[in-house]
Scaffold this active site. Structure first.
Site, PDB file in Angstrom:
ATOM      1  CD  GLU A 196       0.534  -1.570   8.095  1.00  0.00           C
ATOM      2  OE1 GLU A 196       0.192  -0.819   9.038  1.00  0.00           O
ATOM      3  OE2 GLU A 196       0.979  -1.144   7.006  1.00  0.00           O
ATOM      4  CE  LYS A 210       3.126  -5.768   3.841  1.00  0.00           C
ATOM      5  NZ  LYS A 210       2.598  -4.751   4.768  1.00  0.00           N
ATOM      6  CG  ASP A 215      -0.352   0.039   2.532  1.00  0.00           C
ATOM      7  OD1 ASP A 215       0.887  -0.108   2.609  1.00  0.00           O
ATOM      8  OD2 ASP A 215      -1.079   0.228   3.524  1.00  0.00           O
ATOM      9  CB  SER A 216       4.587   1.652  -0.262  1.00  0.00           C
ATOM     10  OG  SER A 216       4.713   0.472  -1.030  1.00  0.00           O
ATOM     11  CD  GLU A 270       8.054  -0.320   7.263  1.00  0.00           C
ATOM     12  OE1 GLU A 270       7.102  -1.056   6.906  1.00  0.00           O
ATOM     13  OE2 GLU A 270       8.215   0.841   6.828  1.00  0.00           O
ATOM     14  CG  ASP A 319       0.362  -4.036   2.159  1.00  0.00           C
ATOM     15  OD1 ASP A 319       0.079  -4.717   3.163  1.00  0.00           O
ATOM     16  OD2 ASP A 319       1.146  -3.066   2.188  1.00  0.00           O
TER      17      ASP A 319
HETATM   18  O1  KIV Z   1       3.533  -1.108   1.607  1.00  0.00           O
HETATM   19  C1  KIV Z   1       4.684  -1.561   1.516  1.00  0.00           C
HETATM   20  O2  KIV Z   1       5.403  -1.381   0.524  1.00  0.00           O
HETATM   21  C2  KIV Z   1       5.183  -2.321   2.645  1.00  0.00           C
HETATM   22  C3  KIV Z   1       6.644  -2.603   2.689  1.00  0.00           C
HETATM   23  C4  KIV Z   1       7.376  -1.390   3.099  1.00  0.00           C
HETATM   24  C5  KIV Z   1       6.959  -3.763   3.536  1.00  0.00           C
HETATM   25  O3  KIV Z   1       4.447  -2.659   3.519  1.00  0.00           O
END
Ligand code: KIV
Length: 293
Positions: free
Chosen positions: A129, A127, A58-59, A196, A97
């Site tokens: 959090e 993924k 989600d970056s 992280e 994510d």
């Molecule tokens: O969103 C993302 O790119 C991430 C990575 C920094 C692990 O969660």
């Protein structure tokens, strides 16, 4: 257990990477390589280069969509980019994510949204959090047959709670809590955990305590694998660069130099050259002139 080396870089002998490969790599002490990608051409390049895993992070919100943080990213944003990445990925294990608010409201919501990553986004796994507060959610998603990667330490969706993007678990009590969270996530069924921005000694300790692999970002060399945001590694995103990023290229500068050259050649009419154009036959041209008379 097979003793065959698991080489994802051999062009001749590539196999689809699975969550099982992740576990085998850890057992055999082979570091796992992971990068983020958000589009088709990039995922094609990463996959062809031999990356073990592609995270559609989600970056996306920050390095592609231009938001301040990851909080505005929606399920629809994520699925749109996951589909593009899935079309470009043959071998790497793909991870979608889960964005902010797609798994925090209820377990039912979380399972449904996790399922969309596989069904509509073409991802292999998801993924999310968080630690102990996510155990029911992780268990329910895993029970639905969806592999889950955890994420501890600096979890960007909690940026407002942390008061900024800061390293985490630097004090003994917080470090102990993180280790406990990691063990609980493993017990709940996660197949791996991203660590992280946590101290290197702690990440190494967590990695030793777990059977599942840890993937570090700003967590030192003692993790079982490493992940970076591709735009950081390529030098394509310079709004801010965390200390832990190694910039392997400066593509922003290269793009700017290339674009300046293009602008100059358009202005001097050096582009397009004859080799970039095509002509009508003399006959057809003559016909046109006649018609226009
Ligand atoms: O969103 C993302 O790119 C991430 C990575 C920094 C692990 O969660």
């Amino acid at each position: 257990m097979s003793t065959e080396p698991i080489s994802s870089n051999s062009a001749t002998k590539r196999k689809k990477i699975t969550t099982l490969t992740f576990r085998q790599k850890k057992e055999q002490g082979q570091p796992i390589s992971m990068l983020t990608a958000y589009d088709y051409p990039t995922s094609l390049a990463l996959d062809e280069a031999g990356i073990d895993s592609i995270l559609v992070g989600d970056s996306l919100g920050m390095v592609v969509l231009g938001y301040e943080n990851t909080l505005p990213v929606t399920m629809e944003d994520m699925l749109h980019h996951c589909r593009a990445v899935a079309r470009g990925t043959q071998y790497a294990l793909t991870i979608g994510d889960m964005p902010f608010m797609s798994y925090q409201v209820s377990v039912e919501d979380a399972v449904r949204n996790a399922g969309r990553f596989l069904q509509e986004g073409g991802m292999d796994t998801i993924k999310l959090e968080g630690g102990r507060e996510r155990l029911d959610t992780v268990r329910a998603i895993v029970k639905a047959g969806i592999p889950v990667m955890g994420h501890l330490g600096l979890t960007p969706q909690s940026v407002n709670q942390f008061g900024g993007f800061r390293p985490q678990a630097r004090e003994a009590a917080a470090a102990k809590r993180l280790l406990e969270d990691a063990l609980l996530l493993e017990e709940a069924g996660c197949y791996g955990i991203v660590l992280e921005s946590v101290p290197a000694q702690l990440a190494e300790l967590v990695s030793k305590e777990l059977d599942i692999p840890t993937i570090g970002i700003g967590a030192g060399a003692g993790c079982d694998g490493q992940v970076l945001v591709l735009q950081d590694l390529l030098g394509l995103f310079d709004r801010f660069t965390p200390r832990f990023v190694k910039q392997y290229a400066n593509l922003k500068v290269e793009i700017m130099e290339t674009v300046r050259q293009y602008i100059a050649e358009v202005r001097t009419r050096d582009f397009p050259g004859l080799e970039h154009s095509f002509e009508m036959t003399k006959d057809e041209w003559q016909k046109l002139i006649e018609v226009l008379k």
